[in-house]
Motif scaffolding. Sequence first.
Motif, short mmCIF file in Angstrom:
data_model
loop_
_atom_site.label_atom_id
_atom_site.label_comp_id
_atom_site.label_asym_id
_atom_site.label_seq_id
_atom_site.Cartn_x
_atom_site.Cartn_y
_atom_site.Cartn_z
N GLU A 1 -5.53 -6.24 0.19
CA GLU A 1 -5.01 -5.28 1.15
C GLU A 1 -5.98 -4.14 1.45
N GLU B 1 4.00 -5.89 8.05
CA GLU B 1 4.12 -6.25 6.64
C GLU B 1 3.86 -7.75 6.48
N GLU C 1 -1.66 -4.43 8.13
CA GLU C 1 -0.71 -3.33 7.99
C GLU C 1 -1.39 -1.97 8.17
N MET D 1 0.86 -1.18 0.00
CA MET D 1 0.00 0.00 0.00
C MET D 1 0.89 1.22 0.00
N ASP E 1 6.01 -1.71 8.57
CA ASP E 1 6.21 -0.87 7.39
C ASP E 1 5.74 0.56 7.61
N GLU F 1 9.80 -3.84 5.05
CA GLU F 1 8.73 -4.62 4.41
C GLU F 1 9.01 -6.09 4.68
N CYS G 1 -1.61 -7.06 4.11
CA CYS G 1 -0.50 -6.80 3.17
C CYS G 1 0.19 -8.12 2.84
N ASP H 1 -2.71 -9.05 -2.68
CA ASP H 1 -1.34 -8.79 -2.21
C ASP H 1 -0.64 -10.13 -1.98
N ASP I 1 9.99 -4.41 -1.91
CA ASP I 1 8.82 -4.54 -1.02
C ASP I 1 8.68 -6.01 -0.60
FE1 FEO Z 1 1.39 -2.98 2.07
FE2 FEO Z 1 4.11 -2.56 3.17
O1 FEO Z 1 3.17 -2.65 1.68
#
Ligand code: FEO
Length: 645
Positions: free
Chosen positions: A139, A329, A249, A1, A348, A435, A234, A104, A534
């Motif tokens: 997500e 994350e 997250e 995100m 994150d 992440e 996430c 995700d 990521d």
């Molecule tokens: Fe949802 Fe940390 O990316």
Amino acid sequence: MSHHPKHPPRRTLLKALGTTAAAGAAGKLMLLPGCSSEEKKNHRENLSFTEIPHALDSQHHLPEGYRADLLLRWGDPITETDIPFHPEKLDSKSQQQRFGYNNDFIAFMPLAPNAPPNRGDMHARSRNSTRGLLCVNHEYTQPHLMFPGYNDEFSATRGVSGAHVAVEQAACGHSVVEIERGPDGWQIHLDSPYNRRITAATAMEIRGPAAGDRRLRTAEDPTGRRVLGTIGNCAGGKTPWGTVLIAEEGFGSAFQGDPEKIEDPREARNHHNFGIAPSNRNWGNYDRRFDIQVEPNEPNRFGWMVEYDPYNPASRPRKLTALGRFEHEGFTLVCKPGQAVVAYGGDDDEHQFVYRFISRGIYRPEDNVGNRELLTEGTLYAARFADNGQGEWLALRYGQGPLTEEHGFRNQADVLIDARRAAALLGATPMDRPEDVETNPHNDCTYVMLTKNKQRRKNDIDAANPRAHNTRGHVLEIAPPGTSGNRDHTSDDFRWQLFLLGGDPNAGDPAERGAYGQQSSDSISPHGWFANPDNVAFDPRGNMWIATDGCERFGFHDGLWAMATEGPLRAAPKHFFGCPQGAEVCGPEFTPDGKTLFVSVQHPAQGRSSTYDNPLHRWPDNNPKLPPRPSVLAIYRVDGKTVGS
Ligand code: FEO
Ligand code: CA
Ligand code: CA
């Protein structure tokens, strides 16, 4: 995100260090003993695919000789129905039977032909790579791209309708879908008893040391042990006993209200810390628990890791408070028979921490019942990365050091609910948005993706976060004591080093220049560099696959880059997959045989004032009647050989 969100090594320095094999001063890209043995055949010969170019257009991109099956799109039914998908006719009931939005994390959980249905551990241990459960996070939702009538993201944020909120709440969470590979590629089984949606309304248990704590009690749940739903899902993780971990997250953005108006100043600070503000989404207008003025404790019931059993469709997901509360994350496990389970995860957000959990119980592969409690009790730690390449895990234990009443901690529940504050007080190192954190089974070293941190100032750089205004991100390598394949992940000491710095290795400005292990800048192809790591996955041969979120800022799509972690081509990336414009790629997940790679394409056509009514493009359907749709692809070689080889 996307969040609202010392000098880097120079080319000459890297060349000078080219043969240095000892772990040394951090901030230089050097080798840790055993993380990078030259004898291992883990180098580019394993990655002989034809690299794709940096690009930016409305399509996805694959190397020659590869095919991508479009497996699941937002709105695809996961049960048998004859009602076709149309966003303008979608209601919450229908969405509950369909694949959710913004896919995700992906876990491929094999289905063993002969295991009994209640033995997830036997299924999970099987290496079946042609039939399994695809377990996918959703997500967050973007009403301005999901529904007509919103002029922009902002008008959808504060002005979304109640009917749309109901669909959104059914479109986030998680999906389980049985899939099988046949002669014509991957297919989903609509009649599978395993198919399931988990949403913002699914009943869950709260487990571990904070369960029942008064800060988790609400009007609807005076026990503090039951909660409805999961949001901000996430990345995640998998266990060898057949469960899936999903992370909560960016949950704060689902809550509205003014933290200043909360009576308890500690709770006000807590809510503010997770971005809860009057300008957030207006879900709380329709579902009152998402308004902190109505239910000030509800946010404390989010921000956890969630474990559930995909092999038992009736199983109730559990929020695991022992793993702490922050913007998770994901958490990935190191499980060695006869030892405690070790799990690594990241928070994150800018200047947040890297965490490790050690279970109180012991992992015994045959103990299917006992293993299911391993993540409910144990010790959480936060990482301190010293400038000399040493590191230390700091225990978040109530009563020890600063974690006392004097600092506002009344018990272990307080320590876990306010894990961020506890870790900061202990002296953990604030990082550039941690992440995925994942261990390469081939060398037993652990890798930390640090996506970026524009808030990093010149006066707070350190060896582990060496760039001021870090727009490109970097990757750290952690080596617990021991030798390759036999490291002690329970030790409180470790060594660490920079694995790579994102960015163009030939950038004019030395502060922006990327660095890739011992590689000279001219050994990285013009398409081999990337930024904003990521998610990460390791293929069965130990190669590292990094998924990015943010490369469009540098003029090309987000995608996947593959590289060895050892040998002469250590940290030398090759570009494998590119997203359609606006999207980031998440999830990368291999089947056990390495012949299929699943990827999530999240938020295609996002940005540049793109809306449902006037989208940037309409990937993947390219149908004027359909909006762009987040989708999962199954990628494999046309000749059936291993992906990447
Ligand atoms: Fe949802 Fe940390 O990316
Ligand atoms: Ca992301
Ligand atoms: Ca992510």
